[in-house]
Design a protein around this motif. Structure first.
Motif, short mmCIF file in Angstrom:
data_model
loop_
_atom_site.label_atom_id
_atom_site.label_comp_id
_atom_site.label_asym_id
_atom_site.label_seq_id
_atom_site.Cartn_x
_atom_site.Cartn_y
_atom_site.Cartn_z
N LYS A 105 0.83 -1.21 0.00
CA LYS A 105 0.00 0.00 0.00
C LYS A 105 0.86 1.25 0.00
CE LYS A 105 -4.38 -1.18 0.39
NZ LYS A 105 -4.78 -2.27 -0.29
N VAL A 106 1.98 1.21 0.70
CA VAL A 106 2.86 2.37 0.69
C VAL A 106 3.43 2.58 -0.71
CG1 VAL A 106 5.08 3.20 1.53
CG2 VAL A 106 3.44 2.27 3.10
N GLN A 107 3.52 1.50 -1.48
CA GLN A 107 4.07 1.61 -2.82
C GLN A 107 3.00 1.76 -3.87
OE1 GLN A 107 6.39 -1.89 -3.19
NE2 GLN A 107 7.95 -1.20 -1.77
N SER A 108 1.82 2.16 -3.49
CA SER A 108 0.72 2.37 -4.44
C SER A 108 0.30 1.10 -5.16
CB SER A 108 1.10 3.36 -5.54
OG SER A 108 1.08 4.65 -5.09
N MET A 138 3.81 10.22 0.50
CA MET A 138 3.80 10.43 -0.94
C MET A 138 2.67 9.65 -1.59
SD MET A 138 7.27 10.20 -3.14
CE MET A 138 7.65 8.55 -2.73
N VAL A 139 2.25 8.59 -0.93
CA VAL A 139 1.30 7.70 -1.57
C VAL A 139 -0.13 8.12 -1.33
CG1 VAL A 139 1.01 6.09 0.33
CG2 VAL A 139 0.90 5.26 -1.97
N LYS A 165 -1.87 10.90 -2.00
CA LYS A 165 -2.65 11.52 -3.08
C LYS A 165 -3.00 10.52 -4.19
CE LYS A 165 -2.47 15.56 -5.92
NZ LYS A 165 -1.38 15.88 -6.79
N PRO A 166 -2.03 9.80 -4.73
CA PRO A 166 -2.46 8.89 -5.81
C PRO A 166 -3.17 7.63 -5.31
CG PRO A 166 -0.11 8.81 -5.55
CD PRO A 166 -0.58 9.83 -4.61
N GLY A 167 -2.84 7.16 -4.15
CA GLY A 167 -3.49 5.95 -3.65
C GLY A 167 -3.00 4.72 -4.38
N GLN A 173 7.14 4.19 -6.93
CA GLN A 173 6.58 5.52 -7.10
C GLN A 173 7.08 6.18 -8.38
OE1 GLN A 173 4.21 6.66 -5.41
NE2 GLN A 173 4.21 5.22 -3.74
N ARG A 188 5.29 4.77 -11.24
CA ARG A 188 3.92 5.24 -11.31
C ARG A 188 3.87 6.59 -12.03
NH1 ARG A 188 1.58 8.82 -8.34
NH2 ARG A 188 3.19 8.71 -6.77
N GLU A 235 5.07 15.84 -9.49
CA GLU A 235 5.31 14.59 -8.78
C GLU A 235 6.80 14.30 -8.66
OE1 GLU A 235 2.84 11.46 -9.15
OE2 GLU A 235 1.18 12.52 -10.02
N ILE A 265 8.08 16.07 -5.72
CA ILE A 265 7.80 15.40 -4.45
C ILE A 265 8.80 14.27 -4.22
CG2 ILE A 265 6.10 14.05 -3.20
CD1 ILE A 265 3.94 15.46 -4.60
#
Lengths: 299, 181, 556
Positions: free
Chosen positions: A30-33, B12-13, B15-17, C294, C297, C346, C349
């Motif tokens: 979850k932390v890594q989207s 950081m996560v 906002k995008p989820g 990230q 993404r 992004e 960030i």
């Protein structure tokens, strides 16, 4: 009655260790989207591995090592006073036994790695050795902080020393140090240098497959849960209700919180190199000695 | 500073989820200009062979079966979905559709073939030459080319020739056995 | 400051007898024909005047004059021109002096033609087999015109590659051909003493696809860009653009202005995508998967943008000889600017959250140290060189496409380690966004594709350099008959960078091996060639094949 406590210990640990591992993986994802695997994925992993073919190297050490590791951690679990109730095995051992059994678990990993004569396994084994040597003292100091106060090395008296004598500076210092070393105990980033290092080396388990590997994985998970539960038992004793069942449940919830911390720290850190990790551990050992020293003077 | 970095990494996560889509059930919408599998409209095709000449992957083949029958075969196994065929078609008969889920276990599912009845020229009995914007593409027509539909092969004259004697000589070749050899 | 005329004059003055001719097809390109015996002295002179070795090109001219040709190219970055030294040796005795002892960067090019064309370079310090497989028959030279592209000679069992000697006291750790730290199969034999690396040997080219041979015999001019795009999965547009530009230079084909701007736009979008990908891969290699997930993404947005512009996520298929295939309408321009804005936020960030991270600093600062002088010696290119204080960037030094009209800075730091490459790449992301923001409003109206009236004249030489995200990519084309190139030489940026890896690895810990290799952002499929460079400490210990297998397989 005490035998029931032992059985409950074993069953709770065996049943919940993969679940907590699953929580760690889910939270990391979850932390890594990402969505991540289902929380019961480690159960599926172990069941799958048990059904696979068992490739072995033809020597006894290779085949013995996973069994030894599993047996060691299981023995440690039997002594542990979960739910603030010590069982009858607890009086037959003291904290030194626990440290020895944990070391035996580490040695069995080394035995398995070195017996496979794979270059990568040897490198992983050397790192595991270094980690073990450096991290062992912090664990020992955790016990000794309590042992010095209550003047005994028995498991239940040592572990419940904080509950009985309250928080003091040495205990607070030890708490911080234990948290800083927790990642190394459980083998997650930034200190998963030896185990599961899939990017750089394949680690000590490279030649293992099938049921042997399942046993190693399971012992890793049990070891992780043991360290988390040790933290909860030693340093967070104030939610004591007296009822055995309720105590076990409360402790499990606290263990889950510790796992959340492990997951968050693990997912936001790169892996350190072994020489950098050794410097870090050395600082921890010195400070742990300082904590024991404070405890000797009753502070 | 160190701790704030860590906290920022976790936050950081927010906002995008979670960005993973449950793929077969939730698909991303396909944009307009997407180059999926090509589709031939047989009513518009005049059989000029422009697509066959320009396909970089040599996956469109054209062959005259007899005087008035021309067969065009799209053998999709090597198609790279570049869209050159759609660019050069003078009748806009080829469209790049938005189909990208083309996995199948039978290669023949990807084949398309058209059989066209050609009008013959009164003087020479063949169809017309295609027009291209670019000299490079006109130069493509030079050089002999034979499209073999059964073997799905496109045979083109090359400037290479090989000496079979040389291959026989190398049946006993020297293996390097020392460093620096 | 040199100018082309000055260089020509100096060479004529010093070596007048060896120079048989010259031509200057463009103000920025000089071809000097020289005699083969003096190639070493003349090359040293060119380097002394300030040239940087680019690439060596060997070609088979046997059908026309019985010679095998060899061209060495040198770039003058401060003055924007490229000097080529053209020589030829007869096929009956293809022996030439080697320039490698003075210019290490030429070592690989020469070894390549030893394998592929049968030339012999006297004085080469390491004439080992480079490109062809170890059981390839030794007198079939694949790049010669008499050998067809689909020749498959009978294979052999049991022939292994010959690695160099291992230094005394070290053990060999085989990394590859399959390893989780590598993306493509290649073999690094790392010599370690405990955990410290004392040397490295490299054997690759295991996925050599024979693209150059294929495009000389089977494919026509306008089909080559589609193959060129597939040389690399990340810098596809770069290769297609470089090829098209070299054919345009050779054939004298003008490109419309609008097409040049669109080409620059695609190149910058590709650079954004590649740097974000590298950030993720670097994070993954040091065990920091959060950065990996990230940044990928964020990169996904660029892939979706490419899908909307060109129809495909990565292999754009937009560049062909003479221009581009699709137009950028004002709506697409708006779209691009929106995406750039989001990506910039992004990336800021992510940037803020990793610059203060001391754990990351520990893994990247001081790792892979290579001083500026050594970097110049090995002719490094790209962010790897810019992290060591070498100020080169092809977009500014040899402007191509629309870059001469655009304003941008070239970030250069001098920390000489992996952290420097990370900083340089992050700053380049911001610069690329700045460039894209200039291109969209400035794009002139006009045609997209040139109409040609005549055939492209055969046997003309063209060279083009393009700045790939990894460094500088050089393409050399000799036009041919029958609508296809006669010789096409691709030199990807990883080619010179890989040669410096053993120097970077020396005396570092083994755990840093992946991140050091990753810091040059290796694209082995671009490189297409592997060179073995070893640093031994002078002791000899021959490792037999069986010992090597024993160690790498763990004894069964």
């Amino acid at each position: 009655m005490d035998i029931v406590y032992i059985a409950v210990n074993i069953i709770v640990f065996l049943a919940f260790a993969p679940l907590f591992e699953g929580i760690v993986r889910k939270l990391t994802a979850k932390v890594q989207s990402r969505q991540g695997p289902p929380v019961i994925q480690p159960y599926y992993d172990i069941i799958k591995l048990l059904g696979k073919e068992n490739f072995v190297v033809e020597n006894w050490a290779f085949k013995l090592a996973p069994l030894m590791s599993f047996a060691a951690i299981l023995s440690v679990i039997c002594f542990v006073p979960l739910g603030y109730k010590s069982n009858f095995l607890t009086q037959y051992a003291d904290v030194i036994t626990i440290i020895y059994l944990l070391t035996m678990g580490g040695v069995s990993i080394l035995l398995g790695a070195l017996s496979s004569r794979n270059t990568f396994a040897m490198m992983g084994a050397s790192r595991e050795m270094v980690t073990m040597i450096m991290v062992e003292p912090v664990l020992a100091m955790t016990f000794f902080v309590g042992a010095v106060k209550v003047k005994s090395l028995g498991i239940d008296t040592t572990i419940f020393s904080v509950m009985n004598t309250g928080y003091s500076w040495s205990v607070v210092l030890m708490l911080v140090l234990y948290l800083m070393a927790l990642q190394a105990f459980v083998g997650k980033q930034p200190f998963d240098i030896a185990e599961a290092e899939q990017e750089i080396l394949e680690g000590p388990f490279i030649e293992y497959s099938g049921p042997n590997y399942a046993l190693f994985k399971y012992s890793m998970m049990l070891k992780q849960m043991f360290y988390a539960s040790l933290f909860v038992m030693v340093f967070v004793p104030f939610l004591y209700t007296g009822t055995y069942g309720l105590d076990v449940v409360i402790q499990l919830c606290e263990i889950a919180l510790v796992y959340v911390l492990i997951a968050l720290v693990g997912s936001t850190n790169p892996r350190l190199r072994i020489d950098q990790a050794v410097r870090y551990y050395a600082v921890l050992i010195v400070m742990a000695l300082g904590a024991v020293g404070l405890s000797v003077y009753g502070i | 500073m160190w701790l704030t970095s860590k906290i920022k990494q976790v936050l950081m996560v927010i906002k995008p989820g979670v960005v993973t889509l449950n793929y077969p059930f939730e698909k991303r919408p396909v944009p307009e200009n997407f180059r999926g599998a090509p589709y031939w409209d047989h009513e518009k095709c005049v059989g000029c062979g422009g697509c066959a000449n320009h396909c970089p992957a040599r996956t469109i083949l054209v062959r005259d079966i007899c005087q008035e029958l021309r067969v065009m075969v799209y053998d999709g196994s090597r198609c790279t979905y570049c869209g050159r065929c759609a660019d050069v078609c003078p009748e806009n008969a080829i469209t790049m559709t938005d189909r990208y889920e083309l996995a199948t276990d039978d290669r023949r599912d990807l084949n398309e073939s058209m059989e066209l009845f050609m009008l013959t020229c009164q003087r020479c009995g063949r169809c017309y030459d295609m027009e291209n914007k670019n000299m490079i593409d006109r130069m493509d027509l030079q050089g002999y080319r034979y499209d073999n539909l059964e073997a799905r092969a496109f045979i083109r004259k090359t400037t290479d020739s090989f000496d079979p004697e040389m291959l026989k000589k190398t049946a006993e070749y020297k293996r390097p056995s020392k460093i620096g050899e | 400051m040199n100018s082309l005329e000055q260089v020509l004059k100096t060479l004529n003055d010093k070596f007048g007898g060896s120079i048989t001719g010259h031509e200057t097809p463009l103000p920025t390109r000089l071809f000097v024909d020289i005699k083969a015996e003096n190639v070493r002295e003349i090359s040293n002179e060119v380097v002394a005047l300030g040239g940087r070795y680019l690439v060596g090109i060997g070609y088979d001219n046997i059908a026309r004059d019985g010679n095998i040709g060899m061209i060495h190219s040198f770039g003058f970055d401060k003055d924007n021109f490229i000097v080529h030294l053209r020589t030829a040796v007869p096929e009956s005795n293809p022996v030439m002096p080697s320039i490698t002892p003075d210019i290490p960067g030429a070592g690989w090019s020469e070894r390549e033609y030893q394998d592929l064309l049968g030339m012999k370079f006297e004085g080469h310090p390491k004439p080992k087999r480079l490109v062809v497989a170890d059981d390839w028959p030794s007198d079939i030279y694949p790049m010669r015109k008499e050998v067809p592209y689909n020749l498959v000679p009978p294979g052999a069992e049991d022939v292994a590659y010959q690695l160099d000697e291992c230094p005394e006291g070290c053990s060999i750790i085989p990394v590859g051909p399959f390893h989780t730290a590598l993306h493509e199969p290649e073999h690094f034999a790392v010599y370690v003493d405990g955990e410290t690396i004392k040397g490295c040997d490299y054997r690759g080219f295991m996925t050599h696809r024979g693209i150059e041979k294929l495009c000389e015999s089977q494919v026509s001019y306008n089909e080559v860009p589609f193959i060129a795009e597939r040389i690399c999965g990340i810098c596809g547009s770069v290769h297609a653009t470089a090829y098209s530009q070299s054919v345009e230079m050779a054939g004298g084909i003008p490109v419309p202005e609008r097409a040049k701007y669109i080409r620059s736009l695609l190149l910058e979008i590709e650079r954004l995508h590649s740097h974000l990908l590298w950030l993720g891969v670097a994070g993954h290699l040091i065990g920091f998967d959060t950065v990996f997930m990230q940044s990928w993404r964020v990169r996904e947005q660029i892939m979706w943008l490419s899908e909307r512009i060109t129809g495909n996520r990565k292999t754009y298929g937009m560049v062909i000889v003479g221009g581009v295939r699709r137009d950028i309408t004002p709506e697409i321009g708006e779209d691009i600017l929106n995406v750039c804005r989001k990506v910039e936020e992004e990336v800021k960030i992510i940037h803020k959250s990793i610059t203060g991270d001391t754990a990351l600093h520990k893994r990247t600062k001081g790792v892979g140290y290579l001083s500026k002088e050594e970097a110049i010696n090995w002719s490094l290119v790209g962010p790897v060189a810019r992290a060591r204080g070498i100020d080169i960037d092809v977009r500014r030094d040899h402007p191509y496409a629309a870059y001469s009209d655009l304003q941008f800075d070239v970030p250069v730091v001098d920390t000489c380690d992996v952290w420097g490459t990370l900083v340089v790449r992050l700053l380049e992301i911001y610069e690329s966004i700045r460039i894209i923001r200039q291109i969209i409003p400035k794009m002139p109206k006009g045609e997209l594709l040139t109409e040609l009236d005549a055939e492209i004249p055969p046997f003309k030489h063209g060279i083009s350099v393009v700045e790939a995200p990894r460094g500088e990519s050089v393409h050399f084309v000799i036009t041919g008959e029958e609508n296809r190139p006669d010789r096409w030489r691709v030199r990807a940026p990883t080619y010179p960078n890989l040669q410096a890896i053993p120097a970077m690895l020396l005396n570092d810990q083994f755990a840093d091996f992946p991140i050091i290799v990753g810091s040059i952002d290796p694209c082995f499929s671009c490189t297409d060639r592997v060179e073995v460079v070893n640093i031994t400490s002078g002791q000899n210990r021959i490792m037999s094949k069986s010992e090597l297998e024993f160690i790498s397989r763990g004894n069964k």
